[in-house]
Design a protein around this motif. Structure first.
Motif, mmCIF file in Angstrom:
data_model
loop_
_atom_site.group_PDB
_atom_site.id
_atom_site.type_symbol
_atom_site.label_atom_id
_atom_site.label_comp_id
_atom_site.label_asym_id
_atom_site.label_seq_id
_atom_site.Cartn_x
_atom_site.Cartn_y
_atom_site.Cartn_z
ATOM 1 N N LYS A 2 85.069 20.137 -10.542
ATOM 2 C CA LYS A 2 84.110 19.818 -11.600
ATOM 3 C C LYS A 2 82.677 19.932 -11.087
ATOM 4 N N LEU A 41 91.871 23.541 -20.119
ATOM 5 C CA LEU A 41 90.890 23.372 -19.050
ATOM 6 C C LEU A 41 90.075 24.643 -18.822
ATOM 7 N N GLU A 52 91.168 19.568 -12.471
ATOM 8 C CA GLU A 52 90.711 18.235 -12.838
ATOM 9 C C GLU A 52 90.063 17.492 -11.677
#
Length: 206
Positions: free
Chosen positions: A134, A38, A129
């Motif tokens: 994001k 990530l 996540e």
């Protein structure tokens, strides 16, 4: 006196115990690996910054020296320098990026495995996540650009006079004429380098 066999057995047991203490459970290692994946865009961005920063500094210096180039040749010389800088970035970024990614597990990954519990790693994965994170990553570049567009004009009056002073000090130390006194190729006085320098063109991303 301790027998050789007993000593070997104790050393072997100590080594096994040390491995047990430092070994990362598979479930925890899986979380660390996921976090590294990530964070890979950030790792790659750091690698690009390492590659581009010296090129940008050289472009700045080239902008200062450019005033000494005859006026009719400045455009071609400038384009040549930009092409060389772009080629440098294109040839250098990939191996640096690959090395940065390869180094991450033994550095970033090892630190995360040591400093965070498995539950904390799960929370970190959930945050990375999450839609909010994001979205933040998507707009962070826009925010930074907007901030820099406001900041640069604000600090230019502070920086430029100090750059001119530093440049004159360097010229004096080198025994070179001052920027104001040095004649340009066309016979007119050269502009101070700090005022004439243009921001370096950012090398194109691949």
């Amino acid at each position: 006196m301790m027998s050789r066999n007993l000593l070997c057995a104790l050393l072997l047991a100590a080594g096994t115990l040390a491995q047990a203490q430092t070994a990362v459970p598979p479930s925890k290692q899986a979380l660390v690996d996921k976090l590294l994946k990530l964070q890979q865009p950030g790792i790659e961005m750091a690698a690009r910054s390492i590659v581009e920063r010296p090129a940008a500094q050289m472009m700045q210096e080239a902008g200062r020296v450019m005033q000494q180039v005859p006026a009719d040749k400045r455009e071609s010389v400038g384009k040549g320098i930009e092409a060389d800088a772009k080629k440098y970035v294109e040839e250098t970024y990939t191996p640096v990026r690959d090395r940065a990614v390869a180094l991450a597990p033994s550095t970033l990954g090892a630190t995360m495995a040591d400093k965070f519990t498995e539950d904390e790693l799960k929370q970190l994965v959930a945050w990375f996540e999450s839609p909010v994170n994001k979205k933040f990553q998507q707009v962070s570049g826009e925010m930074q650009n907007s901030y820099m567009q406001k900041l640069v004009p604000e600090v230019r009056p502070i920086i430029e006079p100090k750059l001119q002073t530093l440049e004159q000090q360097v010229r004096t130390a080198l025994g070179a004429p001052s920027a104001a006194a040095a004649p340009a190729a066309n016979g007119t006085a050269a502009k101070p380098a700090a005022a004439a320098a243009k921001p370096p063109a950012r090398p194109a991303s691949k």
